[in-house]
Design a protein around this motif. Sequence first.
Motif, PDB file in Angstrom:
ATOM      1  N   TYR A 183       0.926  -1.115   0.053  1.00  0.00           N
ATOM      2  CA  TYR A 183       0.069  -0.100  -0.004  1.00  0.00           C
ATOM      3  C   TYR A 183       0.885   1.345   0.215  1.00  0.00           C
ATOM      4  N   GLN A 200       0.603   5.148   1.236  1.00  0.00           N
ATOM      5  CA  GLN A 200      -0.156   6.088   2.122  1.00  0.00           C
ATOM      6  C   GLN A 200       0.318   7.397   2.167  1.00  0.00           C
ATOM      7  N   GLY A 219      -1.923  12.065   5.512  1.00  0.00           N
ATOM      8  CA  GLY A 219      -3.399  12.755   5.424  1.00  0.00           C
ATOM      9  C   GLY A 219      -4.412  11.854   4.806  1.00  0.00           C
ATOM     10  N   GLN A 220      -4.087  10.712   4.017  1.00  0.00           N
ATOM     11  CA  GLN A 220      -5.113   9.888   3.273  1.00  0.00           C
ATOM     12  C   GLN A 220      -5.008   8.615   3.856  1.00  0.00           C
ATOM     13  N   GLY A 221      -5.974   7.679   3.260  1.00  0.00           N
ATOM     14  CA  GLY A 221      -5.870   6.120   3.777  1.00  0.00           C
ATOM     15  C   GLY A 221      -4.943   5.585   2.775  1.00  0.00           C
ATOM     16  N   PRO A 222      -4.492   4.385   2.896  1.00  0.00           N
ATOM     17  CA  PRO A 222      -3.739   3.604   2.142  1.00  0.00           C
ATOM     18  C   PRO A 222      -4.275   3.360   1.016  1.00  0.00           C
ATOM     19  N   PHE A 259      -4.255   0.740  -2.207  1.00  0.00           N
ATOM     20  CA  PHE A 259      -3.622  -0.772  -2.661  1.00  0.00           C
ATOM     21  C   PHE A 259      -2.924  -0.542  -3.897  1.00  0.00           C
ATOM     22  N   ASN A 283      -4.558   0.902  -9.007  1.00  0.00           N
ATOM     23  CA  ASN A 283      -4.405   1.911 -10.074  1.00  0.00           C
ATOM     24  C   ASN A 283      -3.156   2.694 -10.198  1.00  0.00           C
ATOM     25  N   LEU A 328       4.300   6.946   2.774  1.00  0.00           N
ATOM     26  CA  LEU A 328       4.626   5.744   3.632  1.00  0.00           C
ATOM     27  C   LEU A 328       4.293   4.371   2.748  1.00  0.00           C
ATOM     28  N   LEU A 359       3.527   0.868   2.996  1.00  0.00           N
ATOM     29  CA  LEU A 359       3.013  -0.293   3.723  1.00  0.00           C
ATOM     30  C   LEU A 359       2.992  -1.642   3.304  1.00  0.00           C
ATOM     31  N   GLN A 402      -5.397  -8.536   7.881  1.00  0.00           N
ATOM     32  CA  GLN A 402      -4.097  -8.080   7.355  1.00  0.00           C
ATOM     33  C   GLN A 402      -3.363  -7.420   8.400  1.00  0.00           C
ATOM     34  N   PHE A 407      -0.201  -4.955   9.303  1.00  0.00           N
ATOM     35  CA  PHE A 407       0.881  -4.458   8.493  1.00  0.00           C
ATOM     36  C   PHE A 407       2.127  -4.231   9.278  1.00  0.00           C
ATOM     37  N   GLY A 408       3.066  -3.865   8.246  1.00  0.00           N
ATOM     38  CA  GLY A 408       4.261  -3.445   8.901  1.00  0.00           C
ATOM     39  C   GLY A 408       4.504  -2.163   9.195  1.00  0.00           C
ATOM     40  N   PRO A 409       5.581  -1.966   9.906  1.00  0.00           N
ATOM     41  CA  PRO A 409       5.817  -0.338  10.326  1.00  0.00           C
ATOM     42  C   PRO A 409       5.914   0.510   9.062  1.00  0.00           C
ATOM     43  N   HIS A 425       1.342   2.312  12.044  1.00  0.00           N
ATOM     44  CA  HIS A 425       0.987   1.718  10.911  1.00  0.00           C
ATOM     45  C   HIS A 425      -0.875   1.271  11.331  1.00  0.00           C
ATOM     46  N   PHE A 484      -9.904   3.514  10.139  1.00  0.00           N
ATOM     47  CA  PHE A 484     -10.102   3.390   8.707  1.00  0.00           C
ATOM     48  C   PHE A 484     -11.122   2.339   8.746  1.00  0.00           C
ATOM     49  N   GLY A 505     -11.016   3.320   3.494  1.00  0.00           N
ATOM     50  CA  GLY A 505     -11.933   4.805   3.553  1.00  0.00           C
ATOM     51  C   GLY A 505     -10.857   5.782   3.670  1.00  0.00           C
ATOM     52  N   ARG A 527     -10.106  10.980  11.593  1.00  0.00           N
ATOM     53  CA  ARG A 527      -9.164  11.606  12.686  1.00  0.00           C
ATOM     54  C   ARG A 527      -9.704  11.840  13.982  1.00  0.00           C
TER      55      ARG A 527
END
Lengths: 114, 110
Positions: A35, A37, A40-43, A45, A59, A88, A90, A103, A105-107, B42, B88, B101, B105
């Motif tokens: 992913y 990221q 300020g946004q979501g991950p 894919f 995409n 970032l 992920l 799922q 997630f790693g750091p 994360h 999320f 999503g 926050r």
Amino acid sequence: DAGVTQSPTHLIKTRGQHVTLRCSPISGHKSVSWYQQVLGQGPQFIFQYYEKEERGRGNFPDRFSARQFPNYSSELNVNALLLGDSALYLCASSSSGDSTDTQYFGPGTRLTVL
Amino acid sequence: GQQVMQIPQYQHVQEGEDFTTYCNSSTTLSNIQWYKQRPGGHPVFLIQLVKSGEVKKQKRLTFQFGEAKKNSSLHITATQTTDVGTYFCALNSGTYKYIFGTGTRLKVLA
């Protein structure tokens, strides 16, 4: 048991360069997803790999590629870096990658493109 | 394509107040997952909902899946400073693609 590990933690590159990010899934997990990221946004894919085969792709342009190794670890490669690739990155591992799988997630790897 | 709207985008609450975030999909979902991401951290899996109308609780957190399986909510009762982070929802688009999503926050003021 070790969780998902990613390397490096941080990375600074310049435009036009390429980068390779690495991920080791939880022992026994055969699926790895990547992913992006942006702050300020979501991950978002990018890819899912299962048993070394690409099973899903988001995409993202062809500059983004990945592979999974026999030990289920994975690499994400990004060529011709753009400023907008700063994010970032992920990695998430799961047992089978199915929709009901959890799922983990790693750091993450923080990539900065200058 | 499939869209996932999450509201509100931000929420500031006083410690002890309740908090709710909503996740809405443009299509019927097979399942939905919720994650929490602490500042600088994360995403960490919280829960998965599968059945229509399902309600699950984790201590002060209550998760609900809509009857039509197009929306979900996360409610936190009596927030604490440890609840700070971004929540999320995430869904699988059916072809091994996962959509997160936009996140809500949460800031908790002591």
